[in-house]
Design a protein around this motif. Structure first.
Motif, mmCIF file in Angstrom:
data_model
loop_
_atom_site.group_PDB
_atom_site.id
_atom_site.type_symbol
_atom_site.label_atom_id
_atom_site.label_comp_id
_atom_site.label_asym_id
_atom_site.label_seq_id
_atom_site.Cartn_x
_atom_site.Cartn_y
_atom_site.Cartn_z
ATOM 1 N N GLY A 13 8.848 6.529 -9.616
ATOM 2 C CA GLY A 13 9.318 6.363 -8.351
ATOM 3 C C GLY A 13 8.170 5.980 -7.359
ATOM 4 O O GLY A 13 7.154 5.855 -7.768
ATOM 5 N N GLY A 14 8.440 6.558 -6.307
ATOM 6 C CA GLY A 14 7.296 6.359 -5.266
ATOM 7 C C GLY A 14 7.991 5.386 -4.293
ATOM 8 O O GLY A 14 8.284 4.201 -4.999
ATOM 9 N N VAL B 167 1.420 -7.106 -5.591
ATOM 10 C CA VAL B 167 0.326 -6.090 -5.939
ATOM 11 C C VAL B 167 0.535 -4.827 -5.146
ATOM 12 O O VAL B 167 0.819 -5.025 -4.187
ATOM 13 C CB VAL B 167 -0.988 -6.729 -5.618
ATOM 14 N N LEU B 168 0.789 -3.918 -5.778
ATOM 15 C CA LEU B 168 0.755 -2.480 -5.396
ATOM 16 C C LEU B 168 -0.706 -1.932 -5.503
ATOM 17 O O LEU B 168 -1.372 -1.938 -6.403
ATOM 18 C CB LEU B 168 1.638 -1.678 -6.462
ATOM 19 N N VAL B 169 -1.031 -1.598 -4.163
ATOM 20 C CA VAL B 169 -2.294 -0.643 -4.238
ATOM 21 C C VAL B 169 -2.069 0.705 -4.019
ATOM 22 O O VAL B 169 -1.403 1.095 -3.063
ATOM 23 C CB VAL B 169 -3.074 -1.093 -2.941
ATOM 24 N N ALA C 289 4.303 5.953 4.206
ATOM 25 C CA ALA C 289 3.565 6.796 4.779
ATOM 26 C C ALA C 289 2.821 8.137 3.886
ATOM 27 O O ALA C 289 2.585 8.977 4.205
ATOM 28 C CB ALA C 289 4.305 7.485 6.044
ATOM 29 N N ASN C 290 2.995 7.764 2.378
ATOM 30 C CA ASN C 290 2.463 8.646 1.708
ATOM 31 C C ASN C 290 0.837 8.760 1.793
ATOM 32 O O ASN C 290 0.048 9.520 1.288
ATOM 33 C CB ASN C 290 2.715 8.445 0.030
ATOM 34 N N PHE D 213 0.852 -1.013 -0.123
ATOM 35 C CA PHE D 213 0.024 0.031 0.105
ATOM 36 C C PHE D 213 1.203 1.204 -0.019
ATOM 37 O O PHE D 213 1.512 1.501 0.827
ATOM 38 C CB PHE D 213 -0.852 0.136 1.200
ATOM 39 N N GLY D 214 0.984 2.058 -1.182
ATOM 40 C CA GLY D 214 1.881 3.013 -1.124
ATOM 41 C C GLY D 214 1.877 3.950 -2.501
ATOM 42 O O GLY D 214 1.042 3.788 -3.367
#
Length: 238
Positions: A53-54, A71-73, A155-156, A22-23
């Motif tokens: 990025g991120g 998996v990226l949420v 923490a984004n 999650f990010g």
């Protein structure tokens, strides 16, 4: 409203993810003038480079390249930047079913301006799109989280969403790895209920110092230095 999975990326119904991240998914844009002086109020010759990025996305890419089902949420806008970011993720096979494409939203961009010597002159970070990642969206991944080996969180995301991820990991007894992202955003992790949920945390030296200072308890009246407080999870795992 979430979009359909990105064409070419893995869609729901494939193997359950081993790791759920999650990010943030961010386009980094770096501008650097080529001359010895930077002139205000006018254009300056130089170079501009862009890359995807991120913190969350970077971790998801590394895990995907290692062959770990991940998996990226996250969320992007339906703009040119978002399309480019999704294409970059697609190029190495990252799953796209966790990424929302939001009509009318701006994809997150970090835009930095460097001095000719490479030091940072200033930067603008447009991260408003991550406010759309809600606790309700986290809840949609509860079944996948229950069977995952680990959850990663940066923490984004909004404080309420961070709390929802922590609560879900606690309920499902799934290890939680957290990256504070920055000194400013590390403050989103300071509630006792969040700190108790964290299995692993990877702050920079500056982030760790800021968190420790914020969590430092007031001196007890009897001058007894012992006792427990919210900083204990950090101190014990340092």
């Amino acid at each position: 409203q979430a979009s359909a999975p990105v064409q070419g990326c893995k869609a729901p119904g494939n193997a359950r993810p081993e790791v759920i991240v999650f990010g943030g998914l961010v386009m980094d844009s770096i501008s650097r003038p080529s001359g010895s002086d930077f002139l205000l109020g006018t254009s300056n010759p130089g170079s501009i480079t862009s890359s995807v990025g991120g913190v969350g996305r970077n971790i998801a890419e590394a895990l995907t390249r290692l062959g770990i089902e991940t998996v990226l949420v996250s969320a992007v806008g339906d703009d040119l930047v978002g399309k480019a970011a999704l294409a970059a993720c697609e190029s190495f096979g990252m799953r796209g079913d966790g990424i929302q494409v939001l009509p009318g939203a701006h994809t997150a961009v970090y835009n930095a301006l460097l001095r000719p010597d490479g030091s940072l002159l200033g930067a603008v970070a447009d991260m408003a799109v991550f406010d759309s990642i809600s606790p309700q969206q986290v809840g949609r991944w509860s079944v996948a989280v229950a069977s995952a080996k680990m959850v990663v969180l940066d923490a984004n995301l909004p404080s309420s969403t961070i709390q929802a991820v922590c609560d879900l990991c606690t309920t499902q007894k799934v290890p939680l790895f957290v990256d504070p992202v920055s000194v400013a955003k590390s403050s989103r992790l300071l509630s006792p209920s969040i700190l108790r949920s964290i299995t692993y945390i990877k702050p920079s030296a500056d982030e760790l110092e800021a968190m420790a200072i914020s969590l430092r308890p007031p001196a007890p009246a009897d001058n007894n230095p012992h006792g427990t407080h919210a900083a204990d999870p950090i101190v014990k795992n340092a």
